[in-house]
Scaffold this motif. Structure first.
Motif, PDB file in Angstrom:
ATOM      1  N   ASP A 147     -43.231  26.214  12.719  1.00  4.79           N
ATOM      2  CA  ASP A 147     -43.007  27.411  11.904  1.00  4.79           C
ATOM      3  C   ASP A 147     -44.072  27.568  10.826  1.00  4.79           C
ATOM      4  O   ASP A 147     -44.423  28.701  10.455  1.00  4.79           O
ATOM      5  N   ALA A 148     -44.571  26.452  10.314  1.00 13.46           N
ATOM      6  CA  ALA A 148     -45.475  26.495   9.159  1.00 13.46           C
ATOM      7  C   ALA A 148     -46.898  26.886   9.517  1.00 13.46           C
ATOM      8  O   ALA A 148     -47.617  27.452   8.688  1.00 13.46           O
ATOM      9  N   ARG A 149     -47.335  26.597  10.737  1.00 20.29           N
ATOM     10  CA  ARG A 149     -48.741  26.851  11.068  1.00 20.29           C
ATOM     11  C   ARG A 149     -49.028  28.348  11.089  1.00 20.29           C
ATOM     12  O   ARG A 149     -48.212  29.155  11.516  1.00 20.29           O
ATOM     13  N   GLU A 150     -50.216  28.689  10.622  1.00 20.48           N
ATOM     14  CA  GLU A 150     -50.637  30.087  10.605  1.00 20.48           C
ATOM     15  C   GLU A 150     -51.344  30.480  11.894  1.00 20.48           C
ATOM     16  O   GLU A 150     -51.250  31.616  12.341  1.00 20.48           O
ATOM     17  N   ASP A 151     -52.087  29.531  12.469  1.00 18.54           N
ATOM     18  CA  ASP A 151     -52.858  29.780  13.682  1.00 18.54           C
ATOM     19  C   ASP A 151     -52.074  29.226  14.871  1.00 18.54           C
ATOM     20  O   ASP A 151     -51.733  28.041  14.898  1.00 18.54           O
ATOM     21  N   GLU A 152     -51.820  30.054  15.855  1.00 21.30           N
ATOM     22  CA  GLU A 152     -51.048  29.610  17.016  1.00 21.30           C
ATOM     23  C   GLU A 152     -51.768  28.514  17.804  1.00 21.30           C
ATOM     24  O   GLU A 152     -51.144  27.784  18.594  1.00 21.30           O
ATOM     25  N   HIS A 153     -53.074  28.410  17.614  1.00 22.87           N
ATOM     26  CA  HIS A 153     -53.838  27.385  18.322  1.00 22.87           C
ATOM     27  C   HIS A 153     -53.861  26.044  17.583  1.00 22.87           C
ATOM     28  O   HIS A 153     -54.367  25.055  18.116  1.00 22.87           O
ATOM     29  N   PHE A 154     -53.362  26.016  16.376  1.00 26.19           N
ATOM     30  CA  PHE A 154     -53.216  24.765  15.627  1.00 26.19           C
ATOM     31  C   PHE A 154     -52.135  23.941  16.323  1.00 26.19           C
ATOM     32  O   PHE A 154     -51.006  24.396  16.492  1.00 26.19           O
ATOM     33  N   GLN A 155     -52.471  22.703  16.728  1.00 28.34           N
ATOM     34  CA  GLN A 155     -51.567  21.937  17.583  1.00 28.34           C
ATOM     35  C   GLN A 155     -50.768  20.877  16.816  1.00 28.34           C
ATOM     36  O   GLN A 155     -51.273  20.264  15.878  1.00 28.34           O
ATOM     37  N   ILE A 156     -49.537  20.689  17.267  1.00 26.67           N
ATOM     38  CA  ILE A 156     -48.644  19.683  16.707  1.00 26.67           C
ATOM     39  C   ILE A 156     -48.520  18.538  17.718  1.00 26.67           C
ATOM     40  O   ILE A 156     -48.057  18.749  18.846  1.00 26.67           O
ATOM     41  N   ILE A 157     -48.926  17.361  17.308  1.00 25.27           N
ATOM     42  CA  ILE A 157     -48.807  16.161  18.140  1.00 25.27           C
ATOM     43  C   ILE A 157     -47.586  15.393  17.655  1.00 25.27           C
ATOM     44  O   ILE A 157     -47.519  14.978  16.501  1.00 25.27           O
ATOM     45  N   ALA A 158     -46.620  15.227  18.543  1.00 27.60           N
ATOM     46  CA  ALA A 158     -45.388  14.510  18.197  1.00 27.60           C
ATOM     47  C   ALA A 158     -45.477  13.085  18.726  1.00 27.60           C
ATOM     48  O   ALA A 158     -45.604  12.871  19.933  1.00 27.60           O
ATOM     49  N   ARG A 159     -45.387  12.145  17.818  1.00 28.03           N
ATOM     50  CA  ARG A 159     -45.461  10.727  18.181  1.00 28.03           C
ATOM     51  C   ARG A 159     -44.080  10.081  18.043  1.00 28.03           C
ATOM     52  O   ARG A 159     -43.373  10.329  17.067  1.00 28.03           O
ATOM     53  N   THR A 160     -43.737   9.260  19.013  1.00 31.51           N
ATOM     54  CA  THR A 160     -42.535   8.448  18.893  1.00 31.51           C
ATOM     55  C   THR A 160     -42.884   6.970  18.950  1.00 31.51           C
ATOM     56  O   THR A 160     -43.684   6.542  19.781  1.00 31.51           O
ATOM     57  N   ASP A 161     -42.274   6.217  18.056  1.00 31.59           N
ATOM     58  CA  ASP A 161     -42.411   4.756  18.031  1.00 31.59           C
ATOM     59  C   ASP A 161     -41.179   4.075  18.612  1.00 31.59           C
ATOM     60  O   ASP A 161     -40.992   2.864  18.452  1.00 31.59           O
TER      61      ASP A 161
END
Length: 293
Positions: A147-161
């Motif tokens: 929701d926070a990103r302004e650019d749709e091409h800005f990517q979110i990498i989700a890491r799980t430990d």
């Protein structure tokens, strides 16, 4: 947002989506980022462990915050043109903190961020004694990030430990939930066993990042092999850091033992090479251009 930023992020997204094992080299400051770009790598990862180790001389145990990473990200962005992934640890708090972190790091020049599901204060993914938050809490963080990103091409990498805490099956289940929440890239940390490394990319709709920690838990495989398995990104987060530490030990060890140190290119970078990397000739030209009178 300028067109160069948008086009860089869009191209980076496409490259990762192709699952061709793009090498992602870790930087801990602007100079290390310059070297990565100069050597022809395709993208840079600003490592939280590297910033902690090299700037504070402390282990990766959650000692740095958003302002530290934003400041380093801005410096790296000024120094290089490559796509920049920034390690945002746990998002520095709850979902609201994640929302703020994404806005801050996007403005600082990041093209993607990595968020992880560890309990604060986090630990290096290859340390013992980690704990993870609930799947539901991490899903909320991912939604806040998208929701926070302004650019749709800005990517979110989700890491799980979770693999090290609850086992690989739990990590896989979390991964699917994270993708449903909007994660663009999935990162299952500290995988053990070649069979897991080989099978995981085919299980998910989004590309995977694999983290190769030199001396860590995940078995080292060639980039070509990891491309064949279907990984989008192959991360060596602290190869530059470990190489730099070794280089300093070698150079300063010789100085200590011999009492002098000459310009030996097998031990130290020549003076001229150092000036080239920091673009001294360009500044000489600018100085001449703007010289008064």
């Amino acid at each position: 947002m300028n067109s160069t930023t948008t086009s860089r992020r869009a191209a980076f997204r496409q490259h990762v989506a192709a699952r061709q094992g793009l090498l992602l080299a870790g930087a801990f400051n602007a100079m290390s980022a310059r070297i990565i770009e100069d050597l022809g790598f395709g993208a840079i990862y600003l490592t939280g462990a590297g910033v902690t180790n090299m700037s504070l001389g402390l282990p990766d145990l959650g000692f740095i915050g958003l302002s530290d990473m934003a400041e380093h990200a801005a410096r790296v962005r000024d120094a290089v043109d490559l796509p920049l992934v920034v390690d945002a640890d746990t998002g520095f708090g709850n979902a609201l903190n994640v929302h703020h972190a994404v806005r801050t790091l996007e403005r600082a020049g990041a093209d993607a961020i990595q968020l992880e599901d560890q309990v604060m204060p986090k630990k290096c993914g290859h340390f013992a004694g980690k704990h993870v938050i609930s799947t539901e809490e991490m899903v909320s963080k991912i939604r806040a990030a998208t929701d926070a990103r302004e650019d749709e091409h800005f990517q979110i990498i989700a890491r799980t430990d979770a693999a090290a805490v609850h086992g690989i099956d739990d990590a896989i289940e979390r991964g699917h939930r994270f993708v449903e929440a909007g994660a663009d890239i999935l990162f299952i940390e500290a995988m053990e066993g070649l069979s897991n490394v080989e099978r995981l990319p085919a299980l998910f709709e989004v590309p995977l990042l694999i983290n190769i920690v030199i001396g860590g838990k995940t078995p080292v495989q060639s980039r070509d092999t990891l491309e064949r398995f279907g990984y989008g990104l192959v991360l060596y987060a602290n190869a530059a850091l470990q190489g730099a530490v070794h280089g300093m030990q070698q150079a300063l060890g010789r100085l200590q033992s011999k009492g002098q140190l000459d310009e030996d290119p097998t031990i130290v970078a020549p003076f001229g090479e150092r000036q080239r990397l920091v673009k001294k000739p360009m500044y000489d030209q600018l100085e001449e251009r703007y010289k008064a009178g």
